[in-house]
Design a protein around this motif. Structure first.
Motif, mmCIF file in Angstrom:
data_model
loop_
_atom_site.group_PDB
_atom_site.id
_atom_site.type_symbol
_atom_site.label_atom_id
_atom_site.label_comp_id
_atom_site.label_asym_id
_atom_site.label_seq_id
_atom_site.Cartn_x
_atom_site.Cartn_y
_atom_site.Cartn_z
ATOM 1 N N PHE A 3 0.883 -1.317 0.009
ATOM 2 C CA PHE A 3 -0.027 -0.142 0.065
ATOM 3 C C PHE A 3 0.878 1.223 -0.039
ATOM 4 C CE2 PHE A 3 0.416 -1.367 4.353
ATOM 5 C CZ PHE A 3 0.961 -0.441 5.022
ATOM 6 N N GLY A 4 0.286 2.475 -0.616
ATOM 7 C CA GLY A 4 0.999 3.531 -0.769
ATOM 8 C C GLY A 4 0.420 4.832 0.332
ATOM 9 N N ARG A 5 0.936 5.948 0.440
ATOM 10 C CA ARG A 5 0.548 7.053 1.028
ATOM 11 C C ARG A 5 -0.892 7.346 0.719
ATOM 12 N NH1 ARG A 5 3.267 8.604 5.734
ATOM 13 N NH2 ARG A 5 5.368 8.494 5.306
ATOM 14 N N GLY A 6 -1.899 7.446 1.682
ATOM 15 C CA GLY A 6 -3.304 7.580 1.191
ATOM 16 C C GLY A 6 -4.110 6.475 1.089
ATOM 17 N N ASP A 7 -3.518 5.045 1.371
ATOM 18 C CA ASP A 7 -4.376 4.246 1.225
ATOM 19 C C ASP A 7 -5.122 3.536 2.614
ATOM 20 O OD1 ASP A 7 -3.937 4.000 -1.657
ATOM 21 O OD2 ASP A 7 -2.244 2.393 -1.312
ATOM 22 N N MET A 8 -4.387 3.915 3.543
ATOM 23 C CA MET A 8 -4.698 3.581 5.073
ATOM 24 C C MET A 8 -5.165 4.911 5.761
ATOM 25 S SD MET A 8 -4.127 0.320 5.200
ATOM 26 C CE MET A 8 -3.451 -1.106 4.171
ATOM 27 N N GLN A 9 -5.798 4.325 7.076
ATOM 28 C CA GLN A 9 -6.016 5.360 7.823
ATOM 29 C C GLN A 9 -4.616 6.229 8.308
ATOM 30 O OE1 GLN A 9 -8.106 3.077 10.980
ATOM 31 N NE2 GLN A 9 -9.786 3.849 10.279
ATOM 32 N N LYS A 10 -4.625 7.398 8.440
ATOM 33 C CA LYS A 10 -3.332 8.454 8.587
ATOM 34 C C LYS A 10 -2.485 7.935 9.708
ATOM 35 C CE LYS A 10 -1.655 13.180 9.087
ATOM 36 N NZ LYS A 10 -0.293 12.390 9.281
ATOM 37 N N GLU A 11 -3.109 7.483 10.991
ATOM 38 C CA GLU A 11 -2.236 7.005 12.002
ATOM 39 C C GLU A 11 -1.764 5.718 11.859
ATOM 40 O OE1 GLU A 11 -6.300 8.784 13.873
ATOM 41 O OE2 GLU A 11 -5.537 7.461 12.181
ATOM 42 N N PHE A 12 -2.407 4.827 11.177
ATOM 43 C CA PHE A 12 -1.868 3.597 10.657
ATOM 44 C C PHE A 12 -0.665 3.632 9.590
ATOM 45 C CE2 PHE A 12 -1.331 -0.283 8.325
ATOM 46 C CZ PHE A 12 -1.570 -1.367 9.127
ATOM 47 N N GLU A 13 -1.062 4.757 8.720
ATOM 48 C CA GLU A 13 -0.025 4.817 7.649
ATOM 49 C C GLU A 13 1.197 5.713 8.278
ATOM 50 O OE1 GLU A 13 -0.322 8.199 4.523
ATOM 51 O OE2 GLU A 13 -1.731 6.690 3.866
ATOM 52 N N ASP A 14 1.174 6.551 9.137
ATOM 53 C CA ASP A 14 2.327 7.219 9.537
ATOM 54 C C ASP A 14 3.288 5.991 10.406
ATOM 55 O OD1 ASP A 14 1.436 9.577 8.572
ATOM 56 O OD2 ASP A 14 0.597 10.333 10.340
ATOM 57 N N ALA A 15 2.832 5.354 11.024
ATOM 58 C CA ALA A 15 3.457 4.504 12.031
ATOM 59 C C ALA A 15 4.026 3.489 10.983
ATOM 60 C CB ALA A 15 2.372 3.702 13.038
#
Length: 180
Positions: free
Chosen positions: A142-154
């Motif tokens: 997955f790339g940026r913008g594909d997941m919830q922000k907190e999940f993606e950032d982590a």
């Protein structure tokens, strides 16, 4: 391979189907033509668990991606609570535990993983409230913008092979392992 009601534990008119786009099973109602990722109310969770383990454990090849495309691959273990966005899972039609209880559960999972007793993927198979459990928690690329922000950032902050601390999102509490 949809199975009958006795086998699946699903209520009348519901069946398990497979999403080709996500490579995951989902639940389909043949009468009102609705579909959902979580089991419908009235599901027998024990029968469903056995059915899903027998017929829907992933042995399929994983989707491909690479670091050059800006995508990463991660697995997670999710513990939902009653305030989660969808308080149900493949294991339970209705999740009633509090956020505090969910935190205790996920902290115990985190200790088992950190001690080397079990891997996140092995634990996710039976303990994760996400339908990715049968793929050892693997969410694919997955790339940026594909997941919830907190999940993606982590997830993006992790190095390959590293596991996050507890990450709190609208979906519940996660432990994330960066795979690629």
């Amino acid at each position: 391979m949809n199975g009958n009601q006795q086998e699946t534990g699903l209520p009348p008119h519901w069946e398990v189907r497979h999403s080709n786009s996500k490579n995951l099973p989902y639940y389909f109602n043949s009468v009102d033509r609705t579909s959902r990722w979580e089991p419908p109310a009235g599901t027998d969770p024990e029968k469903l668990k056995v059915y899903m383990a027998t017929y829907h454990s992933a042995k399929a090849p994983l989707p491909t991606g690479d670091a050059q495309s800006g995508k990463i691959r991660a697995a997670h273990l999710l513990v939902k609570h009653r305030d989660s966005r969808r308080a149900s899972s493949w294991k339970e039609a209705e999740i009633t535990r509090s956020k505090e209880e969910a935190m205790s559960i996920i902290k115990a999972h985190e200790q088992r993983i950190k001690s080397g007793e079990i891997t996140l993927g092995e634990l996710a198979l039976s303990e994760s409230d996400c339908s990715s459990a049968r793929k050892r928690g693997d969410l694919g690329y997955f790339g940026r913008g594909d997941m919830q922000k907190e999940f993606e950032d982590a997830a993006f902050a992790l190095q390959k092979g590293e596991i996050s601390g507890v990450v709190d999102t609208a979906s519940g509490l996660h432990l994330i392992e960066r795979l690629e």
